[in-house]
Design a protein around this motif. Structure first.
Motif, PDB file in Angstrom:
ATOM      1  N   PHE A  82       0.725  -1.422  -0.031  1.00 50.97           N
ATOM      2  CA  PHE A  82      -0.009   0.013  -0.108  1.00 50.97           C
ATOM      3  C   PHE A  82       0.876   1.240  -0.112  1.00 50.97           C
ATOM      4  N   ALA A  83       1.899   1.291   0.920  1.00 50.92           N
ATOM      5  CA  ALA A  83       2.833   2.498   0.837  1.00 50.92           C
ATOM      6  C   ALA A  83       3.536   2.558  -0.402  1.00 50.92           C
ATOM      7  N   LEU A  84       4.104   1.680  -1.099  1.00 52.32           N
ATOM      8  CA  LEU A  84       4.923   1.862  -2.500  1.00 52.32           C
ATOM      9  C   LEU A  84       3.802   2.398  -3.353  1.00 52.32           C
ATOM     10  N   VAL A  85       2.759   1.798  -3.568  1.00 57.71           N
ATOM     11  CA  VAL A  85       1.523   2.333  -4.257  1.00 57.71           C
ATOM     12  C   VAL A  85       1.419   3.785  -4.067  1.00 57.71           C
ATOM     13  N   ALA A  86       1.157   4.025  -2.778  1.00 61.09           N
ATOM     14  CA  ALA A  86       1.005   5.590  -2.485  1.00 61.09           C
ATOM     15  C   ALA A  86       2.124   6.467  -2.956  1.00 61.09           C
ATOM     16  N   PHE A  87       3.234   6.199  -2.325  1.00 60.39           N
ATOM     17  CA  PHE A  87       4.048   7.322  -2.629  1.00 60.39           C
ATOM     18  C   PHE A  87       4.614   7.237  -4.067  1.00 60.39           C
ATOM     19  N   GLY A  88       4.242   5.985  -4.780  1.00 61.57           N
ATOM     20  CA  GLY A  88       4.511   6.033  -6.241  1.00 61.57           C
ATOM     21  C   GLY A  88       3.481   6.863  -7.084  1.00 61.57           C
ATOM     22  N   VAL A  89       2.239   6.603  -7.011  1.00 62.94           N
ATOM     23  CA  VAL A  89       1.429   7.319  -7.570  1.00 62.94           C
ATOM     24  C   VAL A  89       1.387   8.759  -7.428  1.00 62.94           C
ATOM     25  N   PHE A  90       1.224   9.196  -5.896  1.00 69.56           N
ATOM     26  CA  PHE A  90       1.573  10.634  -5.866  1.00 69.56           C
ATOM     27  C   PHE A  90       2.760  11.312  -6.148  1.00 69.56           C
ATOM     28  N   SER A  91       3.797  10.707  -6.010  1.00 69.37           N
ATOM     29  CA  SER A  91       5.120  11.167  -6.775  1.00 69.37           C
ATOM     30  C   SER A  91       5.106  11.510  -8.295  1.00 69.37           C
ATOM     31  N   ILE A  92       4.176  10.682  -8.934  1.00 69.78           N
ATOM     32  CA  ILE A  92       3.970  10.928 -10.416  1.00 69.78           C
ATOM     33  C   ILE A  92       3.122  12.012 -10.455  1.00 69.78           C
ATOM     34  N   LEU A  93       2.084  12.035  -9.910  1.00 65.98           N
ATOM     35  CA  LEU A  93       1.185  13.129  -9.837  1.00 65.98           C
ATOM     36  C   LEU A  93       1.593  14.458  -9.555  1.00 65.98           C
ATOM     37  N   THR A  94       2.787  14.476  -8.672  1.00 65.85           N
ATOM     38  CA  THR A  94       3.341  15.732  -8.313  1.00 65.85           C
ATOM     39  C   THR A  94       4.240  16.407  -9.649  1.00 65.85           C
ATOM     40  N   ALA A  95       4.716  15.569 -10.608  1.00 59.69           N
ATOM     41  CA  ALA A  95       5.178  15.870 -11.634  1.00 59.69           C
ATOM     42  C   ALA A  95       4.348  16.554 -12.762  1.00 59.69           C
ATOM     43  N   PHE A  96       2.817  16.345 -12.319  1.00 61.42           N
ATOM     44  CA  PHE A  96       1.896  16.842 -13.108  1.00 61.42           C
ATOM     45  C   PHE A  96       1.227  18.153 -12.624  1.00 61.42           C
ATOM     46  N   ALA A  97       1.624  18.569 -11.362  1.00 59.48           N
ATOM     47  CA  ALA A  97       1.023  19.608 -10.676  1.00 59.48           C
ATOM     48  C   ALA A  97       1.069  20.817 -11.627  1.00 59.48           C
ATOM     49  N   GLY A  98      -0.329  21.644 -11.467  1.00 61.20           N
ATOM     50  CA  GLY A  98      -0.393  22.728 -12.163  1.00 61.20           C
ATOM     51  C   GLY A  98      -0.269  23.988 -11.178  1.00 61.20           C
ATOM     52  N   SER A  99      -0.318  23.875 -10.073  1.00 57.88           N
ATOM     53  CA  SER A  99      -0.270  25.192  -9.358  1.00 57.88           C
ATOM     54  C   SER A  99       0.372  24.607  -7.982  1.00 57.88           C
ATOM     55  N   PHE A 100       0.679  25.868  -7.126  1.00 59.06           N
ATOM     56  CA  PHE A 100       1.350  25.540  -5.868  1.00 59.06           C
ATOM     57  C   PHE A 100       0.372  24.843  -4.973  1.00 59.06           C
ATOM     58  N   GLU A 101      -0.935  24.835  -4.798  1.00 59.68           N
ATOM     59  CA  GLU A 101      -1.402  24.218  -4.079  1.00 59.68           C
ATOM     60  C   GLU A 101      -1.820  22.634  -4.255  1.00 59.68           C
ATOM     61  N   HIS A 102      -1.877  22.224  -5.724  1.00 56.16           N
ATOM     62  CA  HIS A 102      -1.589  21.136  -6.121  1.00 56.16           C
ATOM     63  C   HIS A 102      -0.294  20.637  -5.822  1.00 56.16           C
ATOM     64  N   LEU A 103       0.848  21.271  -5.775  1.00 57.35           N
ATOM     65  CA  LEU A 103       1.883  20.668  -5.607  1.00 57.35           C
ATOM     66  C   LEU A 103       2.142  20.338  -4.111  1.00 57.35           C
ATOM     67  N   VAL A 104       1.721  21.198  -3.241  1.00 58.09           N
ATOM     68  CA  VAL A 104       1.667  20.874  -1.732  1.00 58.09           C
ATOM     69  C   VAL A 104       0.997  19.673  -1.485  1.00 58.09           C
ATOM     70  N   MET A 105      -0.211  19.582  -1.878  1.00 59.81           N
ATOM     71  CA  MET A 105      -1.084  18.313  -1.597  1.00 59.81           C
ATOM     72  C   MET A 105      -0.510  17.347  -2.197  1.00 59.81           C
ATOM     73  N   MET A 106       0.012  17.240  -3.356  1.00 61.20           N
ATOM     74  CA  MET A 106       0.762  15.689  -3.882  1.00 61.20           C
ATOM     75  C   MET A 106       1.978  15.459  -3.017  1.00 61.20           C
ATOM     76  N   ARG A 107       2.653  16.586  -2.799  1.00 55.45           N
ATOM     77  CA  ARG A 107       3.635  16.114  -1.943  1.00 55.45           C
ATOM     78  C   ARG A 107       3.567  15.850  -0.522  1.00 55.45           C
ATOM     79  N   PHE A 108       2.546  16.094   0.069  1.00 52.42           N
ATOM     80  CA  PHE A 108       2.084  15.801   1.381  1.00 52.42           C
ATOM     81  C   PHE A 108       1.597  14.264   1.128  1.00 52.42           C
ATOM     82  N   LEU A 109       0.575  14.122   0.453  1.00 56.82           N
ATOM     83  CA  LEU A 109       0.253  12.624   0.082  1.00 56.82           C
ATOM     84  C   LEU A 109       1.645  11.651  -0.314  1.00 56.82           C
ATOM     85  N   THR A 110       2.498  12.147  -0.980  1.00 58.46           N
ATOM     86  CA  THR A 110       3.919  11.144  -1.262  1.00 58.46           C
ATOM     87  C   THR A 110       4.266  10.854   0.194  1.00 58.46           C
TER      88      THR A 110
END
Length: 401
Positions: A82-110
């Protein structure tokens, strides 16, 4: 299971958790690697960059708590997956962040995913081998974390990433690739849910037989990670203040991580030795001496800075390996994941306090030498609690095996 089969299963488990720890170490430093290009891309002010960095740290706290509970309820392998999937998926989504708020949320979930991995990694490493080899097994796993950090530092120093997104994509794809081998090659690690499982795992951590160990473990983790993260975050800047170029400071940081990987393995072997308390006291004494030596390195003496940086990394991460090796031995199997997860979460508070403390000292006019000296009493407190924990473990080990 015959001896050969058991040895093969142990080797597979340790190899997989080592690789997972190395990926975790890489991801933990991904934000720092991406920062020089990410900041200008989003036009971030220094306080926004600080929030971006700290968002993952807060995620680590919540992840450590959740990861430990999942390990005890549904098994170590499921928790790590579960942990590997979570930080893998949210790390990838961090790369597609379009705003500062999105960036912070994805990094928190990573960070939540990264935090959830460590209690499971510790539990798997500890339970994959015999009790007399648990220290070195956990230390071998933990050595992957600074090694992954060193790889991330090399990527940054050599400019091997073309843009800020690529480092997050790599850090996201790697853990996802490890999930299938984890299920196919590693024997399940589950705690049977029978009458031995306590009604309240949290209450079990504060039972008369375990409360002293819990409080000592929390103290050691907190003060230990204060020191680790003070140096991880501020060592390059302190070296620059001492007269070194940034490229030279980066080289010292890489050797700090490489030395840490080697020191982790040594720490595990010391923990499994005949006199672990005495050896641990020696490790912390060496850490204090090496910090004093680093503060005395003359500006421009790159060779001495690299040597002292490697020794500081080796002794500091050896001390941390001692703690990670002791942690699973403080609790019976049915609450081991929860106990380790809580200890790691308390330690993460230290990882927040450490950089803030160093920053406050520098802002008040302290020089780099004074900041390095301020670490000494903190390291001493961590050393005393660690030695006390080891002495207590030797008295209670038969009941917790």
């Amino acid at each position: 299971m015959n001896t050969t089969t058991h040895a093969g299963a142990e080797t597979r488990a340790l190899l997989l958790v080592f690789l997972a720890a190395m990926i975790e170490g890489f991801d933990l430093q991904a934000a720092g690697v991406a920062a020089p290009k990410l900041g200008p891309a989003f036009g971030l002010a220094p306080n926004q960059m600080g929030l971006f960095f700290s968002s993952a740290t807060f995620g680590l706290i919540f992840g450590s708590l959740a990861g430990g509970v999942i390990a005890d309820r549904w098994g170590r392998r499921a928790g790590l997956s579960f942990a590997l999937v979570a930080f893998g998926v949210f790390s990838i989504l961090t790369a597609f962040a379009g705003s500062f708020e999105h960036l912070v949320m994805m990094r928190f979930l990573t960070g939540v995913g990264l935090g959830g991995a460590l209690p499971n990694l510790v539990a798997i490493a500890a339970e994959s081998t015999s009790p007399d080899r648990r220290g070195r097994a956990v230390a071998l796993m933990y050595a992957g974390v600074p090694l992954g950090g060193a790889i991330a530092s090399v990527v940054a120093m050599m400019g091997l990433h073309d843009d800020w997104q690529s480092i997050f994509l790599i850090g996201g794809i790697l853990p996802l690739l490890l999930v299938a081998p984890l299920f196919l090659l590693m024997a399940p690690f589950r705690v049977s849910h029978d009458a031995a499982v306590p009604e309240s795992r949290l209450r079990a951590l504060f039972a008369p037989g375990t409360v002293a160990g819990t409080l000592l473990l929390w103290s050691a983790f907190f003060f230990g990670l204060v020191v680790v993260y003070m140096l991880l975050n501020w060592l390059p800047q302190l070296l620059v203040s001492l007269g070194f170029e940034r490229s030279q400071a980066s080289m010292v940081q890489i050797l700090f991580n490489v030395g840490g990987a080697a020191g982790s393995i040594v720490g595990g072997r010391l923990l499994d030795g005949e006199r672990p308390a005495l050896a641990s006291a020696g490790v912390f004494a060496a850490l204090i001496v090496s910090l004093i030596a680093m503060s005395a390195v003359p500006g421009g003496n790159v060779g001495m800075a690299i040597l002292t940086g490697a020794v500081v990394g080796a002794t500091l991460l050896s001390a941390q390996a001692l703690l990670y090796g002791i942690a699973p031995q403080c609790y019976p199997a049915e609450v081991r994941g929860t106990g380790v997860g809580l200890a790691v979460a308390v330690g993460r508070l230290g990882s927040i306090v450490g950089p803030l403390f160093a920053g406050a000292l520098l802002a008040s006019g302290w020089g780099p030498t004074q900041v390095l000296y301020s670490i000494l009493p903190i390291a001493a407190i961590c050393g005393l609690t660690t030695v006390a924990l080891i002495l207590r473990r030797r008295q209670t080990a038969p009941a917790l095996a």
